[in-house]
Design an enzyme around this catalytic site. Sequence first.
Site, PDB file in Angstrom:
ATOM      1  N   PRO A  15       0.789  -1.223   0.000  1.00 49.88           N
ATOM      2  CA  PRO A  15       0.000   0.000   0.000  1.00 49.88           C
ATOM      3  C   PRO A  15       0.828   1.283   0.000  1.00 49.88           C
ATOM      4  O   PRO A  15       1.822   1.391   0.714  1.00 49.88           O
ATOM      5  CB  PRO A  15      -0.799  -0.089   1.302  1.00 49.88           C
ATOM      6  CG  PRO A  15      -0.890  -1.533   1.592  1.00 49.88           C
ATOM      7  CD  PRO A  15       0.364  -2.161   1.051  1.00 49.88           C
ATOM      8  N   ASN A  16       0.384   2.211  -0.808  1.00 52.22           N
ATOM      9  CA  ASN A  16       0.915   3.582  -0.898  1.00 52.22           C
ATOM     10  C   ASN A  16       2.274   3.684  -1.593  1.00 52.22           C
ATOM     11  O   ASN A  16       2.763   4.795  -1.807  1.00 52.22           O
ATOM     12  CB  ASN A  16       0.982   4.248   0.493  1.00 52.22           C
ATOM     13  CG  ASN A  16      -0.390   4.352   1.119  1.00 52.22           C
ATOM     14  OD1 ASN A  16      -1.313   4.871   0.480  1.00 52.22           O
ATOM     15  ND2 ASN A  16      -0.565   3.819   2.309  1.00 52.22           N
ATOM     16  N   ARG A  23       5.402  11.043  -2.319  1.00 52.60           N
ATOM     17  CA  ARG A  23       5.059  10.715  -0.935  1.00 52.60           C
ATOM     18  C   ARG A  23       6.268  10.900  -0.014  1.00 52.60           C
ATOM     19  O   ARG A  23       7.277  10.197  -0.168  1.00 52.60           O
ATOM     20  CB  ARG A  23       4.606   9.251  -0.884  1.00 52.60           C
ATOM     21  CG  ARG A  23       4.352   8.726   0.499  1.00 52.60           C
ATOM     22  CD  ARG A  23       4.208   7.207   0.495  1.00 52.60           C
ATOM     23  NE  ARG A  23       3.918   6.738   1.833  1.00 52.60           N
ATOM     24  CZ  ARG A  23       4.072   5.486   2.239  1.00 52.60           C
ATOM     25  NH1 ARG A  23       4.498   4.563   1.395  1.00 52.60           N
ATOM     26  NH2 ARG A  23       3.790   5.150   3.465  1.00 52.60           N
ATOM     27  N   TYR A  28      11.381   8.660   1.872  1.00 55.79           N
ATOM     28  CA  TYR A  28      11.373   7.578   0.878  1.00 55.79           C
ATOM     29  C   TYR A  28      12.161   7.891  -0.394  1.00 55.79           C
ATOM     30  O   TYR A  28      12.306   7.023  -1.244  1.00 55.79           O
ATOM     31  CB  TYR A  28       9.923   7.237   0.509  1.00 55.79           C
ATOM     32  CG  TYR A  28       9.108   6.746   1.700  1.00 55.79           C
ATOM     33  CD1 TYR A  28       9.518   5.628   2.423  1.00 55.79           C
ATOM     34  CD2 TYR A  28       7.943   7.402   2.100  1.00 55.79           C
ATOM     35  CE1 TYR A  28       8.790   5.173   3.507  1.00 55.79           C
ATOM     36  CE2 TYR A  28       7.204   6.956   3.186  1.00 55.79           C
ATOM     37  CZ  TYR A  28       7.634   5.839   3.891  1.00 55.79           C
ATOM     38  OH  TYR A  28       6.910   5.389   4.967  1.00 55.79           O
ATOM     39  N   ASN A  79       8.196  -5.533  -0.224  1.00 58.60           N
ATOM     40  CA  ASN A  79       8.039  -4.358   0.634  1.00 58.60           C
ATOM     41  C   ASN A  79       6.540  -4.240   0.860  1.00 58.60           C
ATOM     42  O   ASN A  79       5.815  -3.747  -0.010  1.00 58.60           O
ATOM     43  CB  ASN A  79       8.595  -3.098  -0.028  1.00 58.60           C
ATOM     44  CG  ASN A  79       8.429  -1.873   0.882  1.00 58.60           C
ATOM     45  OD1 ASN A  79       7.780  -1.947   1.929  1.00 58.60           O
ATOM     46  ND2 ASN A  79       9.004  -0.753   0.468  1.00 58.60           N
ATOM     47  N   ALA A  82       2.781  -0.591   5.019  1.00 59.97           N
ATOM     48  CA  ALA A  82       2.225  -0.617   6.381  1.00 59.97           C
ATOM     49  C   ALA A  82       1.725  -2.012   6.775  1.00 59.97           C
ATOM     50  O   ALA A  82       1.676  -2.344   7.970  1.00 59.97           O
ATOM     51  CB  ALA A  82       1.086   0.393   6.485  1.00 59.97           C
ATOM     52  N   GLU A 103      12.965  -9.260   2.527  1.00 60.28           N
ATOM     53  CA  GLU A 103      12.132  -8.114   2.904  1.00 60.28           C
ATOM     54  C   GLU A 103      12.910  -6.818   2.680  1.00 60.28           C
ATOM     55  O   GLU A 103      14.085  -6.730   3.057  1.00 60.28           O
ATOM     56  CB  GLU A 103      11.763  -8.269   4.388  1.00 60.28           C
ATOM     57  CG  GLU A 103      10.959  -7.115   4.936  1.00 60.28           C
ATOM     58  CD  GLU A 103      10.602  -7.325   6.414  1.00 60.28           C
ATOM     59  OE1 GLU A 103      11.085  -8.315   7.034  1.00 60.28           O
ATOM     60  OE2 GLU A 103       9.843  -6.488   6.938  1.00 60.28           O
ATOM     61  N   HIS A 105      12.654  -2.410   2.904  1.00 58.72           N
ATOM     62  CA  HIS A 105      11.981  -1.149   3.212  1.00 58.72           C
ATOM     63  C   HIS A 105      12.894  -0.012   2.803  1.00 58.72           C
ATOM     64  O   HIS A 105      14.115  -0.087   3.021  1.00 58.72           O
ATOM     65  CB  HIS A 105      11.655  -1.035   4.703  1.00 58.72           C
ATOM     66  CG  HIS A 105      10.741  -2.130   5.152  1.00 58.72           C
ATOM     67  ND1 HIS A 105       9.396  -2.098   4.915  1.00 58.72           N
ATOM     68  CD2 HIS A 105      11.003  -3.309   5.757  1.00 58.72           C
ATOM     69  CE1 HIS A 105       8.855  -3.213   5.374  1.00 58.72           C
ATOM     70  NE2 HIS A 105       9.811  -3.973   5.878  1.00 58.72           N
ATOM     71  N   ARG A 112      12.298   5.005  13.315  1.00 57.96           N
ATOM     72  CA  ARG A 112      10.955   5.590  13.209  1.00 57.96           C
ATOM     73  C   ARG A 112      10.085   5.179  14.401  1.00 57.96           C
ATOM     74  O   ARG A 112      10.596   4.674  15.389  1.00 57.96           O
ATOM     75  CB  ARG A 112      10.356   5.174  11.853  1.00 57.96           C
ATOM     76  CG  ARG A 112      11.224   5.647  10.670  1.00 57.96           C
ATOM     77  CD  ARG A 112      10.587   5.350   9.348  1.00 57.96           C
ATOM     78  NE  ARG A 112       9.337   6.092   9.188  1.00 57.96           N
ATOM     79  CZ  ARG A 112       8.452   5.866   8.218  1.00 57.96           C
ATOM     80  NH1 ARG A 112       8.717   4.935   7.308  1.00 57.96           N
ATOM     81  NH2 ARG A 112       7.340   6.569   8.141  1.00 57.96           N
TER      82      ARG A 112
HETATM   83  C1  DQA Z   1       7.912   1.225   4.281  1.00 58.07           C
HETATM   84  C2  DQA Z   1       7.877   1.424   5.801  1.00 58.07           C
HETATM   85  C3  DQA Z   1       6.490   1.195   6.352  1.00 58.07           C
HETATM   86  O1  DQA Z   1       6.474   1.390   7.766  1.00 58.07           O
HETATM   87  C4  DQA Z   1       5.516   2.186   5.725  1.00 58.07           C
HETATM   88  O2  DQA Z   1       4.206   1.949   6.189  1.00 58.07           O
HETATM   89  C5  DQA Z   1       5.581   2.163   4.234  1.00 58.07           C
HETATM   90  C6  DQA Z   1       6.884   2.115   3.592  1.00 58.07           C
HETATM   91  C7  DQA Z   1       9.293   1.542   3.693  1.00 58.07           C
HETATM   92  O3  DQA Z   1       9.547   1.142   2.558  1.00 58.07           O
HETATM   93  O4  DQA Z   1      10.097   2.232   4.325  1.00 58.07           O
HETATM   94  O5  DQA Z   1       4.564   2.267   3.565  1.00 58.07           O
HETATM   95  O6  DQA Z   1       7.627  -0.131   4.001  1.00 58.07           O
END
Ligand code: DQA
Length: 154
Positions: A15-16, A23, A28, A79, A82, A103, A105, A112
């Site tokens: 998501p997102n 964003r 990021y 990735n 959230a 994994e 990120h 954070r």
């Molecule tokens: C994320 C970290 C997550 O906590 C966050 O909700 C994201 C992006 C990252 O790539 O740093 O959407 O996965």
Amino acid sequence: MTASMPATILILNGPNLNLLGSREPDLYGSETLTDIEAACHDHAKGLGLTIDFRQSNNEGEMVNIIQEVRESAAGLIVNAGALTHTSVAILDALLALEQPVVEVHLSNLFRRENFRHHSFVSQAACGMICGFRSQGYLMALDALAHMLKEKSEA
Ligand code: DQA
């Protein structure tokens, strides 16, 4: 798959992550998901791999995509955004895979909020790369290429 076909790595974004570029760029980076996909394509080619790059804002769709890996990919880079911190359904789908999972990120989760310090995905992953922004995806491809090579030589 025949020996001459490059192995496919599925790269799944949650998501997102479709909003990358605009964003929270301080966290990021300014690259878009399309930029990251192009960099992954180039990097994978150099490693003798192909990639299948996806994004979904939907937990159920992510579970379906992870299930596809069982038939169609040699490994998974994920990735989960959230959903990393909340989704037992994604963890269970990952645990059902025999293929290696890495994994990723973009941000350093451990600098954070506390709720980002726990990852369900980590319980099914060979390892986690975080904090190196888009470079983390390329590091994950390197790690998977290494693992697949070791497996093929075993
Ligand atoms: C994320 C970290 C997550 O906590 C966050 O909700 C994201 C992006 C990252 O790539 O740093 O959407 O996965």
